[in-house]
Design a protein around this motif. Sequence first.
Motif, PDB file in Angstrom:
ATOM      1  N   ARG A  78       0.822  -1.220   0.000  1.00 41.79           N
ATOM      2  CA  ARG A  78       0.000   0.000   0.000  1.00 41.79           C
ATOM      3  C   ARG A  78       0.856   1.269   0.000  1.00 41.79           C
ATOM      4  NH1 ARG A  78      -3.368  -3.427   3.196  1.00 41.79           N
ATOM      5  NH2 ARG A  78      -2.549  -2.676   5.189  1.00 41.79           N
ATOM      6  N   GLU A  79       2.084   1.165   0.526  1.00 43.58           N
ATOM      7  CA  GLU A  79       2.988   2.320   0.529  1.00 43.58           C
ATOM      8  C   GLU A  79       3.361   2.744  -0.891  1.00 43.58           C
ATOM      9  OE1 GLU A  79       4.353   4.229   3.053  1.00 43.58           O
ATOM     10  OE2 GLU A  79       2.805   3.220   4.247  1.00 43.58           O
ATOM     11  N   VAL A  80       3.395   1.799  -1.815  1.00 45.47           N
ATOM     12  CA  VAL A  80       3.903   2.097  -3.163  1.00 45.47           C
ATOM     13  C   VAL A  80       2.834   1.982  -4.255  1.00 45.47           C
ATOM     14  CG1 VAL A  80       6.276   1.446  -2.624  1.00 45.47           C
ATOM     15  CG2 VAL A  80       4.686  -0.313  -3.420  1.00 45.47           C
ATOM     16  N   LEU A  81       1.692   1.387  -3.918  1.00 46.08           N
ATOM     17  CA  LEU A  81       0.709   1.037  -4.946  1.00 46.08           C
ATOM     18  C   LEU A  81       0.078   2.255  -5.621  1.00 46.08           C
ATOM     19  CD1 LEU A  81      -0.297  -1.552  -6.154  1.00 46.08           C
ATOM     20  CD2 LEU A  81      -1.923  -1.784  -4.262  1.00 46.08           C
ATOM     21  N   GLY A  82      -0.168   3.317  -4.878  1.00 44.99           N
ATOM     22  CA  GLY A  82      -0.765   4.520  -5.465  1.00 44.99           C
ATOM     23  C   GLY A  82       0.147   5.112  -6.527  1.00 44.99           C
ATOM     24  N   ARG A  83       1.435   5.190  -6.198  1.00 43.05           N
ATOM     25  CA  ARG A  83       2.415   5.699  -7.153  1.00 43.05           C
ATOM     26  C   ARG A  83       2.521   4.769  -8.367  1.00 43.05           C
ATOM     27  NH1 ARG A  83       7.370   4.102  -7.755  1.00 43.05           N
ATOM     28  NH2 ARG A  83       7.635   3.179  -5.689  1.00 43.05           N
ATOM     29  N   GLN A  84       2.578   3.463  -8.095  1.00 40.61           N
ATOM     30  CA  GLN A  84       2.698   2.495  -9.200  1.00 40.61           C
ATOM     31  C   GLN A  84       1.492   2.558 -10.146  1.00 40.61           C
ATOM     32  OE1 GLN A  84       3.203  -0.973  -6.753  1.00 40.61           O
ATOM     33  NE2 GLN A  84       5.419  -1.050  -7.068  1.00 40.61           N
ATOM     34  N   CYS A  85       0.310   2.767  -9.578  1.00 38.70           N
ATOM     35  CA  CYS A  85      -0.889   2.871 -10.427  1.00 38.70           C
ATOM     36  C   CYS A  85      -0.812   4.122 -11.289  1.00 38.70           C
ATOM     37  CB  CYS A  85      -2.160   2.890  -9.575  1.00 38.70           C
ATOM     38  SG  CYS A  85      -2.584   1.278  -8.901  1.00 38.70           S
ATOM     39  N   GLY A  86      -0.361   5.237 -10.708  1.00 42.12           N
ATOM     40  CA  GLY A  86      -0.222   6.472 -11.485  1.00 42.12           C
ATOM     41  C   GLY A  86       0.742   6.283 -12.644  1.00 42.12           C
ATOM     42  N   GLU A  87       1.855   5.612 -12.377  1.00 39.96           N
ATOM     43  CA  GLU A  87       2.859   5.368 -13.427  1.00 39.96           C
ATOM     44  C   GLU A  87       2.307   4.429 -14.502  1.00 39.96           C
ATOM     45  OE1 GLU A  87       6.657   5.851 -10.354  1.00 39.96           O
ATOM     46  OE2 GLU A  87       6.031   3.845 -11.031  1.00 39.96           O
ATOM     47  N   ALA A  88       1.655   3.351 -14.064  1.00 43.07           N
ATOM     48  CA  ALA A  88       1.106   2.384 -15.032  1.00 43.07           C
ATOM     49  C   ALA A  88       0.069   3.059 -15.927  1.00 43.07           C
ATOM     50  CB  ALA A  88       0.488   1.198 -14.295  1.00 43.07           C
ATOM     51  N   LEU A  89      -0.791   3.895 -15.330  1.00 38.17           N
ATOM     52  CA  LEU A  89      -1.828   4.564 -16.124  1.00 38.17           C
ATOM     53  C   LEU A  89      -1.208   5.547 -17.113  1.00 38.17           C
ATOM     54  CD1 LEU A  89      -4.567   5.032 -13.386  1.00 38.17           C
ATOM     55  CD2 LEU A  89      -4.779   3.713 -15.508  1.00 38.17           C
ATOM     56  N   ALA A  90      -0.190   6.291 -16.671  1.00 39.83           N
ATOM     57  CA  ALA A  90       0.470   7.234 -17.590  1.00 39.83           C
ATOM     58  C   ALA A  90       1.059   6.477 -18.777  1.00 39.83           C
ATOM     59  CB  ALA A  90       1.552   8.010 -16.852  1.00 39.83           C
ATOM     60  N   ARG A  91       1.624   5.310 -18.528  1.00 41.08           N
ATOM     61  CA  ARG A  91       2.230   4.524 -19.620  1.00 41.08           C
ATOM     62  C   ARG A  91       1.166   3.941 -20.543  1.00 41.08           C
ATOM     63  NH1 ARG A  91       6.433   1.887 -15.404  1.00 41.08           N
ATOM     64  NH2 ARG A  91       7.805   3.704 -15.258  1.00 41.08           N
ATOM     65  N   ASP A 123     -11.201   9.436 -22.805  1.00 38.13           N
ATOM     66  CA  ASP A 123     -10.583  10.393 -21.893  1.00 38.13           C
ATOM     67  C   ASP A 123      -9.747   9.626 -20.864  1.00 38.13           C
ATOM     68  OD1 ASP A 123      -9.981  12.262 -19.927  1.00 38.13           O
ATOM     69  OD2 ASP A 123     -11.972  13.170 -19.931  1.00 38.13           O
ATOM     70  N   PRO A 124      -8.435   9.914 -20.782  1.00 36.38           N
ATOM     71  CA  PRO A 124      -7.615   9.162 -19.824  1.00 36.38           C
ATOM     72  C   PRO A 124      -8.100   9.291 -18.379  1.00 36.38           C
ATOM     73  CG  PRO A 124      -6.403  11.038 -20.749  1.00 36.38           C
ATOM     74  CD  PRO A 124      -7.646  10.878 -21.559  1.00 36.38           C
ATOM     75  N   ALA A 125      -8.778  10.402 -18.066  1.00 39.54           N
ATOM     76  CA  ALA A 125      -9.270  10.580 -16.693  1.00 39.54           C
ATOM     77  C   ALA A 125     -10.302   9.521 -16.314  1.00 39.54           C
ATOM     78  CB  ALA A 125      -9.861  11.982 -16.527  1.00 39.54           C
ATOM     79  N   GLU A 126     -10.893   8.864 -17.324  1.00 40.54           N
ATOM     80  CA  GLU A 126     -11.863   7.804 -17.036  1.00 40.54           C
ATOM     81  C   GLU A 126     -11.242   6.714 -16.161  1.00 40.54           C
ATOM     82  OE1 GLU A 126     -13.681   5.936 -20.468  1.00 40.54           O
ATOM     83  OE2 GLU A 126     -14.708   4.457 -19.225  1.00 40.54           O
ATOM     84  N   ASP A 127     -10.014   6.308 -16.490  1.00 36.58           N
ATOM     85  CA  ASP A 127      -9.361   5.245 -15.722  1.00 36.58           C
ATOM     86  C   ASP A 127      -9.097   5.674 -14.279  1.00 36.58           C
ATOM     87  OD1 ASP A 127      -9.193   3.100 -17.503  1.00 36.58           O
ATOM     88  OD2 ASP A 127      -7.311   3.787 -18.378  1.00 36.58           O
ATOM     89  N   LEU A 128      -8.678   6.928 -14.086  1.00 30.95           N
ATOM     90  CA  LEU A 128      -8.379   7.391 -12.721  1.00 30.95           C
ATOM     91  C   LEU A 128      -9.661   7.506 -11.902  1.00 30.95           C
ATOM     92  CD1 LEU A 128      -6.037   8.712 -14.716  1.00 30.95           C
ATOM     93  CD2 LEU A 128      -5.294   9.673 -12.551  1.00 30.95           C
ATOM     94  N   GLY A 129     -10.743   7.979 -12.541  1.00 28.21           N
ATOM     95  CA  GLY A 129     -12.022   8.106 -11.837  1.00 28.21           C
ATOM     96  C   GLY A 129     -12.572   6.749 -11.407  1.00 28.21           C
ATOM     97  N   TRP A 130     -12.493   5.766 -12.298  1.00 26.63           N
ATOM     98  CA  TRP A 130     -13.021   4.420 -12.008  1.00 26.63           C
ATOM     99  C   TRP A 130     -12.256   3.789 -10.847  1.00 26.63           C
ATOM    100  CZ3 TRP A 130     -17.127   1.685 -12.330  1.00 26.63           C
ATOM    101  CH2 TRP A 130     -17.129   0.285 -12.468  1.00 26.63           C
ATOM    102  N   LEU A 131     -10.935   4.038 -10.795  1.00 30.68           N
ATOM    103  CA  LEU A 131     -10.099   3.501  -9.716  1.00 30.68           C
ATOM    104  C   LEU A 131     -10.506   4.079  -8.352  1.00 30.68           C
ATOM    105  CD1 LEU A 131      -7.535   1.905  -8.790  1.00 30.68           C
ATOM    106  CD2 LEU A 131      -6.161   3.847  -9.567  1.00 30.68           C
ATOM    107  N   CYS A 132     -11.165   5.256  -8.368  1.00 26.55           N
ATOM    108  CA  CYS A 132     -11.543   5.924  -7.115  1.00 26.55           C
ATOM    109  C   CYS A 132     -12.977   5.618  -6.674  1.00 26.55           C
ATOM    110  CB  CYS A 132     -11.382   7.437  -7.264  1.00 26.55           C
ATOM    111  SG  CYS A 132      -9.664   7.959  -7.457  1.00 26.55           S
TER     112      CYS A 132
END
Lengths: 347, 122
Positions: free
Chosen positions: A144-157, A245-254
């Motif tokens: 959980r310490e690293v997962l938020g960052r890893q998800c952001g990186e994976a989504l950007a890629r 829209d790339p924001a769709e993926d971030l919104g769904w994750l939340c």
Amino acid sequence: MSASEPAAASDPADFVLARLDALASALTPGGARATGLRRLTGGASLETWAFDIEGDGEGEGGARPLILRRRGGGGEAEVFETSLPLAVEARLLKAAEEGGVAVARLVRDCGGADGLGEAYVVERVSGETLGRRIAADPAFAPAREVLGRQCGEALARIHAIDPTGLPPLEVQDGRAVLDRYVDIYRKSSNPRPVMEAALKWMESRLPPPVQPSLVHGDFRNGNLMVDPDQGLTAVLDWELAHLGDPAEDLGWLCVNSWRFGVTDRLVGGFADLEVLLDAYRAAGGEPLSVERVRFWQAVGTFKWAVVTMMMYRTFASGASRSVERAVIGRRLSECEVDLLALMEASR
Amino acid sequence: MIEGPRKEELVEATVAWLGSPPTSADGFHRKVAANALGIVSRELEQWPVAEAAAVARMRTILGRDGDYTALNLALAEALRAGTVSADDPAVFDHLRRTVLDTLAIDQPRYRHELAAPKDSQL
């Protein structure tokens, strides 16, 4: 290993095992046979099987753990008929891997000659997918310490993958996604006050049209393979991928349904939104406003509300008489509470 | 805002399951059935009071009379037409109370971010 267990004559396991056996040397150099075949998911028409390829030689590093994804015959009707063909999914996996996204590496896109029908084989990645454990189990605290960052990186890629190199995918912007689910809602239910209020809220916040990116479409806690210490090891379930829209993926994750009770950690029950957005930007993603992510979070919640209505409809219509299908209709109240919470936060 | 499955449907489906032949998945189905009957039990106990309160609120908002079903549909249509807005604090307060009363019946353990009503004891 249980590959030699007797199975019923109609058991598709015999058929699948024979085909994989024949492919052993194609699936791994020196491979002699497929063993340990077992079905990981049941019910839906999309089958997932785990198996190993073993060689005859000694000291070859042991069996190679693999996964077969396959479209079986029949099975219970899917709620959505929107899943991508597996050959397209295989192309996306390849593109994601080349783009530096953590995925199960594609081993073989099975053509017709393989005799498995629509199917592909990937490496078997170890880890946990159960959202509740990932969000709350003490053993996953390091992840959980690293997962938020890893998800952001994976989504950007993912969003940086050039769509022109991909098979044709449907384009779905905010308006199109909303229209699709509103249409199902109108056919499934009488007008409901919270759903109508949420629709007004979303329509007044439709983001401006954007250059369509590759969108995973189902990027959420539950579709992520997570190691307790290393965090994200693979992004799974690409069958709802599209352009949008790339924001769709971030919104769904939340969406709160995917926080598994850890409501104060907005991102999948494991991280804060700032962590996700910062990592997304640092990895080359375009700067996304919190409002745009919130819009898509509302769309995702509305979408899940509509799914509960459709599940209940399959009961009400007599297509399924199970208590499980009926009772899912009562999860609509969760979505309506979440929609109101989103509206309240923006007041 | 209970529309479906109605409590009668939940009881009927559970009775049908109890009368069906045993399967290897009965452990799972037993939990689902207990959940369904828990919903019915809470609805019988809590919904009459919640419904009467919702009717009173909707009468004030809409300025007309009717039973719960008629008023709830009228409110939804008014929100859709834009003649009533959830930006109106009285309307939002009604939606909040109704949806929380419904959640207390359907999924009382669900964790969420919607604040309790102002005069709530919770």
